[in-house]
Motif scaffolding. Structure first.
Motif, PDB file in Angstrom:
ATOM      1  N   TYR A  36       0.837  -1.189   0.000  1.00  0.00           N
ATOM      2  CA  TYR A  36       0.000   0.000   0.000  1.00  0.00           C
ATOM      3  C   TYR A  36       0.877   1.245   0.000  1.00  0.00           C
ATOM      4  CZ  TYR A  36      -3.451  -3.389   1.520  1.00  0.00           C
ATOM      5  OH  TYR A  36      -4.259  -4.494   1.594  1.00  0.00           O
ATOM      6  N   GLN A  38       0.718   5.338   1.129  1.00  0.00           N
ATOM      7  CA  GLN A  38      -0.021   6.341   1.884  1.00  0.00           C
ATOM      8  C   GLN A  38       0.660   7.694   1.750  1.00  0.00           C
ATOM      9  OE1 GLN A  38      -0.397   5.988   6.219  1.00  0.00           O
ATOM     10  NE2 GLN A  38      -2.449   6.879   6.113  1.00  0.00           N
ATOM     11  N   LYS A  42      -3.535  11.402   3.877  1.00  0.00           N
ATOM     12  CA  LYS A  42      -4.504  10.657   3.072  1.00  0.00           C
ATOM     13  C   LYS A  42      -4.645   9.223   3.561  1.00  0.00           C
ATOM     14  CE  LYS A  42      -5.163  14.036   0.129  1.00  0.00           C
ATOM     15  NZ  LYS A  42      -6.468  14.749   0.063  1.00  0.00           N
ATOM     16  N   ALA A  43      -5.710   8.572   3.111  1.00  0.00           N
ATOM     17  CA  ALA A  43      -5.879   7.155   3.386  1.00  0.00           C
ATOM     18  C   ALA A  43      -4.912   6.342   2.520  1.00  0.00           C
ATOM     19  CB  ALA A  43      -7.308   6.730   3.086  1.00  0.00           C
ATOM     20  N   PRO A  44      -4.561   5.162   2.974  1.00  0.00           N
ATOM     21  CA  PRO A  44      -3.720   4.292   2.139  1.00  0.00           C
ATOM     22  C   PRO A  44      -4.408   3.932   0.823  1.00  0.00           C
ATOM     23  CG  PRO A  44      -3.729   3.529   4.408  1.00  0.00           C
ATOM     24  CD  PRO A  44      -4.795   4.585   4.297  1.00  0.00           C
ATOM     25  N   PHE A  46      -4.264   0.920  -2.262  1.00  0.00           N
ATOM     26  CA  PHE A  46      -3.856  -0.449  -2.566  1.00  0.00           C
ATOM     27  C   PHE A  46      -3.075  -0.482  -3.872  1.00  0.00           C
ATOM     28  CE2 PHE A  46      -3.796  -4.817  -2.965  1.00  0.00           C
ATOM     29  CZ  PHE A  46      -4.689  -5.368  -3.870  1.00  0.00           C
ATOM     30  N   TYR A  87       3.721   0.564   2.780  1.00  0.00           N
ATOM     31  CA  TYR A  87       3.531  -0.491   3.781  1.00  0.00           C
ATOM     32  C   TYR A  87       3.328  -1.843   3.104  1.00  0.00           C
ATOM     33  CZ  TYR A  87       2.430   3.265   7.132  1.00  0.00           C
ATOM     34  OH  TYR A  87       2.473   4.377   7.935  1.00  0.00           O
ATOM     35  N   GLN A  89       1.860  -5.754   3.896  1.00  0.00           N
ATOM     36  CA  GLN A  89       0.829  -6.341   4.775  1.00  0.00           C
ATOM     37  C   GLN A  89       0.708  -7.827   4.455  1.00  0.00           C
ATOM     38  OE1 GLN A  89      -2.996  -6.275   3.241  1.00  0.00           O
ATOM     39  NE2 GLN A  89      -3.358  -7.984   4.650  1.00  0.00           N
TER      40      GLN A  89
END
Lengths: 107, 121
Positions: A36, A38, A42-44, A46, A87, A89
């Motif tokens: 991701y 970010q 702001k929001a992450p 995908f 990031y 995940q």
């Protein structure tokens, strides 16, 4: 729980550079890894699923590879709009866990 | 696809708060949904997931027993009931959609803009 680590924690590169981030899992997670982006405030967003598959609409300069415990995320031609924290995940098991992030900025 | 969180604010430790996430632009009842949080200046932490029909729910260790995820498919809305709040629950809370869910994995393909929860006296 599966622990995720990333390196480096931050980096500074020039426009047009190739940037590589590594992500390591504390146990074998096969290819069960997502990436991701970010941007500040702001929001992450995908970017990559199953370690190496680019989400629809994501520029091809982004790529991912790896399996097992070691993974790599690459930006092949860094652009100013790529300034962000990235990031990894894992989704091999619950709880889902993220790496601590890698902050990328422009030199 | 649009996800809009609401319900955040300042709350005293030990008190409760309920967050909502209004979904639009997709068939809400067909997707799993997650809550993910981010403490100020920190990384991302998965909080909870709920199956498309509400039949299964799982939680992160730090919120288990205190937080409850739920959904109302007739209202296209996801919820997070947060009880016994602690200072360490202070974070931006994001809802996120999951098109895979379960046997084929978990992924957060769309995120809301987040709502800030501050647990402080």
């Amino acid at each position: 729980d599966i622990q995720m680590t990333q390196s480096p924690s931050s980096l500074s590169a020039s426009v047009g550079d190739r940037v590589t981030i590594t992500c390591q899992a504390s146990q074998d997670i096969r290819h069960y890894l997502n990436w991701y982006q970010q941007k500040p405030g702001k929001a992450p967003k995908f970017l990559i699923y199953d370690a190496s598959n680019l989400e629809t609409g994501v520029p091809s300069r982004f790529s991912g590879s790896g399996s097992g415990t070691n993974f790599t995320f690459t930006i092949s031609n860094l652009q100013p709009e790529d300034i962000a924290t990235y990031y990894c995940q894992q989704f091999d098991g619950l709880p889902l866990t993220f790496g601590p992030g890698t902050k990328v900025d422009i030199k | 696809v649009q996800l809009v969180e609401s319900g955040g604010g300042v709350v005293q430790p030990g008190r409760s708060l309920r967050l909502s996430c209004a979904a639009s632009g997709f068939i809400f009842r067909s997707y799993g949904m997650h809550w993910v949080r981010q403490a100020p200046g920190k990384g991302l932490e998965w909080v909870a997931v709920i199956w498309y029909d509400g039949s299964k729910k799982y939680y992160g260790d730090s919120v288990k027993g205190r937080f409850t995820i739920s959904r109302d498919n007739s209202k296209n809305t996801l919820y997070l009931q947060m009880n016994s709040l602690r200072a360490e629950d202070t974070a931006v809370y994001y809802c996120a959609r999951d098109p895979k869910l379960g046997s084929s994995g978990y992924v957060f393909d769309y995120w809301g803009q987040g709502t800030l929860v501050i647990a402080s006296s």
